[in-house]
Scaffold this active site. Structure first.
Site, short mmCIF file in Angstrom:
data_model
loop_
_atom_site.label_atom_id
_atom_site.label_comp_id
_atom_site.label_asym_id
_atom_site.label_seq_id
_atom_site.Cartn_x
_atom_site.Cartn_y
_atom_site.Cartn_z
N HIS A 79 99.60 75.91 -2.58
CA HIS A 79 101.21 76.22 -2.72
C HIS A 79 101.62 76.83 -1.47
CE1 HIS A 79 104.53 76.82 -5.12
NE2 HIS A 79 104.84 77.94 -4.43
N SER A 128 99.13 80.89 -3.47
CA SER A 128 100.35 80.82 -2.47
C SER A 128 99.89 81.30 -0.96
CB SER A 128 101.53 81.33 -3.22
OG SER A 128 102.60 81.34 -2.19
N MET A 168 112.26 76.04 -0.70
CA MET A 168 113.49 76.85 -1.05
C MET A 168 114.30 76.85 0.12
SD MET A 168 110.95 80.02 -2.29
CE MET A 168 109.53 79.36 -1.60
N HIS A 203 106.78 73.79 -2.01
CA HIS A 203 107.92 74.52 -2.58
C HIS A 203 109.14 74.70 -1.69
CE1 HIS A 203 109.41 78.28 -5.21
NE2 HIS A 203 110.23 77.35 -5.29
N ASP A 242 105.60 80.54 -11.05
CA ASP A 242 105.41 80.97 -9.86
C ASP A 242 106.24 82.35 -9.77
OD1 ASP A 242 105.30 81.33 -7.15
OD2 ASP A 242 106.39 79.77 -6.69
N GLY A 243 105.34 83.33 -9.45
CA GLY A 243 105.80 84.68 -9.31
C GLY A 243 105.40 85.58 -10.12
N GLY A 244 104.64 86.71 -9.61
CA GLY A 244 104.16 87.83 -10.35
C GLY A 244 103.00 87.47 -11.32
N GLY A 269 111.80 84.08 -2.82
CA GLY A 269 111.97 84.60 -1.28
C GLY A 269 110.82 85.67 -0.96
N MET A 326 110.66 79.55 -12.04
CA MET A 326 110.47 80.76 -11.14
C MET A 326 110.36 81.94 -12.14
SD MET A 326 109.96 79.96 -8.11
CE MET A 326 109.84 81.50 -7.42
N GLY A 345 104.65 89.26 -4.09
CA GLY A 345 104.35 90.65 -4.58
C GLY A 345 105.47 91.46 -5.67
N ASP A 384 105.25 77.69 0.57
CA ASP A 384 106.53 78.17 0.27
C ASP A 384 107.28 78.18 1.54
OD1 ASP A 384 106.66 79.13 -2.30
OD2 ASP A 384 105.05 80.51 -1.70
N GLY A 441 100.08 84.67 -5.35
CA GLY A 441 100.04 84.72 -4.03
C GLY A 441 99.02 86.10 -3.71
N SER A 442 100.02 87.25 -4.05
CA SER A 442 99.46 88.65 -3.65
C SER A 442 98.39 88.88 -4.52
CB SER A 442 100.54 89.56 -3.89
OG SER A 442 101.09 89.50 -5.12
N MET A 456 110.86 78.17 3.22
CA MET A 456 112.14 79.21 3.06
C MET A 456 113.10 79.09 4.33
SD MET A 456 110.52 82.70 1.54
CE MET A 456 109.42 82.61 0.32
C1 DX5 Z 1 108.29 83.41 -4.04
C2 DX5 Z 1 107.34 82.37 -4.02
C3 DX5 Z 1 105.92 82.35 -4.50
C4 DX5 Z 1 105.34 83.72 -4.11
C5 DX5 Z 1 104.42 84.24 -5.16
O1 DX5 Z 1 109.65 82.98 -3.55
O2 DX5 Z 1 107.63 80.98 -4.49
O3 DX5 Z 1 105.23 81.30 -4.43
O4 DX5 Z 1 104.22 83.27 -3.03
O5 DX5 Z 1 103.79 85.32 -4.78
P1 DX5 Z 1 103.39 86.32 -5.90
O6 DX5 Z 1 102.43 85.69 -6.48
O7 DX5 Z 1 102.86 87.65 -5.02
O8 DX5 Z 1 104.49 86.91 -6.88
ZN ZN Z 2 106.57 79.31 -4.55
#
Ligand code: DX5
Ligand code: ZN
Length: 234
Positions: free
Chosen positions: A42, A18, A78, A76, A185-187, A152, A147, A155, A44, A207-208, A46
Site C-alpha cells: 500500500h 503501508s 490523498m 492511495h 485503512d488506519g489503526g 495524513g 478510512m 500511527g 500513500d 503501517g505502524s 499525499m
Molecule cells: C493514513 C494512510 C495509511 C497509514 C496507515 O493516511 O492512508 O495508509 O499508513 O497507518 P497505520 O496503519 O499506522 O494507521
Molecule cells: Zn492509505
C-alpha cells in the site's frame, strides 16, 4: 503499465503493509523484511493540500514496479484533483488507483479514466463522509477503501464506527451484485484485524503495526492469523 487487478482471484483476507511507516532511507530494505508474507503493498500519496502532510510521487511507484514486477501496488491518492495525476501514476505502474470522493467534483469521470488507463479503480471516503455519497459509483470500482483514521499520518487510533460503513458496503455488494473488494485503512493491527474481517473487510492495510516492530514479517503473519479468526467466527 501494470494490468488490471483480477479482483476475485485473491485469497482473502488480503494484507497490505503501508510503506508510509517503512524506513524512508531504505524502503527496499523494509520490503525485504516482509519476507514475502504480504499480499499487496500500500502506497500513500499525499499532496499537502487534501491532507496536511507530504509523501511521495510517481517516481516511487515506478521504482517499486521496476524492482517488483509482479507485486500488486495499491496506490492511495490523498490529493486534490486526482484527475490531474492518475495518468502519471498509471504510467508509473500502479495496480490499484484509489481516489477520494471528497477530492474531486468529477468522481465518476476519474474512475472511468483510471480503468481506461489499465488500472483497477478504487474509491475512498474519510471518516466524516457518509458511505451513501459513493453509492452512485459502486458499479465502477474494483475496490472501496473505508478510512478508519483521518488521512495524513500513520500511527493513529482506529475509529470503530468505520465498520458500520464496511458492513453496509458488504450488504450492498450482495444486494446489487457488485464485486468490489472492501479495504480498511488506519489503526489496524493484530488486536483488531479479526474485528475488521468480521465487519466485512477483505483488504487490511497496516503501517505502524507492521513496520514499527522488530520483525515486520512476523507482524504480517500475526495480523493474518488473527484476521482468519474473524473469518472462522463469522
Ligand atoms: C493514513 C494512510 C495509511 C497509514 C496507515 O493516511 O492512508 O495508509 O499508513 O497507518 P497505520 O496503519 O499506522 O494507521
Ligand atoms: Zn492509505
Amino acid at each position: 503499465m501494470a494490468g488490471p487487478l483480477p479482483v476475485k482471484s485473491w485469497k482473502r483476507p488480503i494484507i497490505a503493509p503501508s510503506l508510509l511507516s517503512a524506513d524512508p532511507l531504505d524502503i527496499g530494505g523494509s520490503v525485504d523484511l516482509l519476507q514475502g508474507e504480504q499480499d499487496w503493498l500500500h502506497l500513500d500519496v499525499m499532496d499537502g493540500h487534501f491532507v496536511p502532510n507530504l509523501s511521495y510521487g510517481p517516481a516511487l511507484i515506478e521504482a517499486c514496479r521496476s524492482r517488483w514486477p509482479d507485486f500488486v501496488l495499491d496506490v492511495h491518492l490523498m490529493v486534490d484533483r486526482p484527475e490531474d495525476f492518475v495518468e502519471d501514476f498509471a504510467r508509473a505502474g500502479s495496480t490499484v488507483l484509489t481516489v477520494h470522493q471528497e477530492a474531486t467534483p468529477h468522481l465518476h469521470r476519474v474512475l472511468h479514466r483510471i480503468r481506461d488507463l489499465g488500472c483497477s479503480p478504487g474509491v475512498t471516503i474519510n471518516p466524516g463522509t457518509p458511505v451513501e455519497t459513493i453509492k452512485p459509483v459502486l458499479d465502477l470500482v474494483d475496490l472501496v477503501l473505508v478510512m478508519s483514521v483521518n488521512p495524513g499520518f500513520g500511527g493513529q487510533g482506529f475509529i470503530p464506527g468505520s465498520l458500520e460503513k464496511t458492513r453496509l458496503l458488504c450488504c450492498w455488494r450482495e444486494a446489487f451484485g457488485h464485486d468490489y473488494l472492501i479495504e480498511i485503512d488506519g489503526g489496524i493491527g493484530p488486536g483488531n484485524s479479526a474485528q475488521a474481517v468480521k465487519g466485512g473487510c477483505d483488504v487490511i492495510v497496516a503501517g505502524s503495526a507492521v513496520f514499527n516492530t522488530p520483525e515486520p514479517s512476523v507482524a504480517v503473519r500475526e495480523i493474518r492469523a488473527r484476521a482468519l479468526e474473524g473469518v472462522i467466527c463469522d
